[in-house]
Design an enzyme around this catalytic site. Sequence first.
Site, PDB file in Angstrom:
ATOM      1  N   LYS A  47      20.860  -1.078  -4.357  1.00 46.19           N
ATOM      2  CA  LYS A  47      21.645  -2.369  -4.188  1.00 46.19           C
ATOM      3  C   LYS A  47      21.071  -3.410  -3.250  1.00 46.19           C
ATOM      4  O   LYS A  47      21.489  -4.746  -3.612  1.00 46.19           O
ATOM      5  CB  LYS A  47      22.938  -2.016  -3.473  1.00 46.19           C
ATOM      6  CG  LYS A  47      22.657  -1.127  -2.151  1.00 46.19           C
ATOM      7  CD  LYS A  47      24.274  -0.918  -1.435  1.00 46.19           C
ATOM      8  CE  LYS A  47      24.358   0.621  -1.139  1.00 46.19           C
ATOM      9  NZ  LYS A  47      25.156   1.022  -0.572  1.00 46.19           N
ATOM     10  N   LYS A 103      11.243   0.914   4.501  1.00 42.57           N
ATOM     11  CA  LYS A 103      12.042  -0.457   4.706  1.00 42.57           C
ATOM     12  C   LYS A 103      11.532  -1.384   5.725  1.00 42.57           C
ATOM     13  O   LYS A 103      11.496  -2.520   5.743  1.00 42.57           O
ATOM     14  CB  LYS A 103      13.365   0.119   5.435  1.00 42.57           C
ATOM     15  CG  LYS A 103      14.449   0.448   4.322  1.00 42.57           C
ATOM     16  CD  LYS A 103      15.703   0.457   4.980  1.00 42.57           C
ATOM     17  CE  LYS A 103      16.745   0.915   3.923  1.00 42.57           C
ATOM     18  NZ  LYS A 103      18.284   1.033   4.543  1.00 42.57           N
ATOM     19  N   LYS A 156      13.299   3.398  -7.185  1.00 48.84           N
ATOM     20  CA  LYS A 156      14.859   3.757  -7.471  1.00 48.84           C
ATOM     21  C   LYS A 156      15.804   2.682  -7.505  1.00 48.84           C
ATOM     22  O   LYS A 156      15.375   1.546  -6.985  1.00 48.84           O
ATOM     23  CB  LYS A 156      15.217   4.802  -6.315  1.00 48.84           C
ATOM     24  CG  LYS A 156      15.810   4.025  -5.094  1.00 48.84           C
ATOM     25  CD  LYS A 156      16.554   5.043  -3.913  1.00 48.84           C
ATOM     26  CE  LYS A 156      16.949   3.877  -2.817  1.00 48.84           C
ATOM     27  NZ  LYS A 156      17.898   4.502  -1.979  1.00 48.84           N
TER      28      LYS A 156
END
Length: 354
Positions: free
Chosen positions: A216, A130, A213
């Site tokens: 969202k 991230k 993956k």
Amino acid sequence: MSSPASPDQMGGQTPKAFKPRIFSGIQPSGGLTLGNYLGALKRFVEKQDEGIETIYCLVDMHAITVWQDPAKLRQQTREGAAAFIAAGIDPARSILFNQSQVGAHAELGWIFNCVARMGWMGRMTQFKDKAGKNSENVSLGLFAYPALMAADILLYHATMVPVGEDQKQHLELTRDIAIKFNNDYGVDFFPVVEPLIEGAATRVMSLRDGSKKMSKSDPSDQSRINLTDDADTIAAKIRKAKTDTEPLPETVDGLRDRPEAKNLVNIYSALSGQSVAEVVAEFANTQFGSFKPRLAELAVARLSPITGEMNRLMADPAEIDRILADGADRADAIARPILEQVYAITGMIRSRGK
Ligand code: AMP
Ligand code: TRP
């Protein structure tokens, strides 16, 4: 090392044997995806229906580790709650609430910030992914995030945590924090939790790239199926899903090195309740041109009742807020006494209001 805790340090209580209790959480940082449904929600419902005590949380404090527009965060939290209920979570049997309403999460999270080591946190792959090259500029909360997650779980003395594959490392850290706390203070206070990572869909992949993956937060909406997508959108996304040109294999082994084919078969398996071997047997040598419409049909059949129920629930936000408030009261009643024992163990004076 320290000596074992006295009854005073234990808040006057001896630790109970840990009874089976499930805790899990989902971030309201966007709309939920098919990955969240198969990897998490669907299994949350199964656990509830097995009769185990289940506590489920919309982790809004986790969500703000990256920027969230306040109005959207509120909306997504209610939408997340609606998705839980629409998928089969019964707020009378499970505790369903949002994290910020139970202040004990943040309080224990702070204590765990003082238990976890910088080196442990620095090894978290989700943080590294991230933060990317931007690690100087991400929030301190993003770095500390897994310690708050450990607090979410251990605050309830939860023993089992159903999650998708991506959370495995965070659960190992939760175990390390529990063990270090118990050792440092010489107590047997926190359980060592068991991750429940089961089934064909513990890692649902992007429809555009079989090595990523489904998420969202992916910039491409085509990469995921959202729980709010209508039937036509679901069918179109599956039709356009990336695949190779070979027909489906005759054996499960034949899916190796075919990430996109494997992903679609896994999704079919998880949605139908058939094993991967059964799906492969049924569709051996089938072209994607025939398999994809079958998968779309199945996905729509499974998801559209959930979407419909979510929309119905979202029409009454006050009712959702009432359910979350009730869940928070019940969560707080379990969490507060455990947190007070933690304060006693760590040597904090808590004489106010007594
Ligand atoms: P998050 O959306 O990151 O808050 O994840 C909530 C839960 O959904 C966690 O248990 C995740 O492991 C699970 N999850 C998220 N994305 C996927 C995916 N693509 N496949 C399987 N499980 C997932
Ligand atoms: N970190 C989890 C995720 O991103 C969400 C989460 C927060 C969680 N606290 C939790 C999951 C506690 C299980 C238990 O998916």
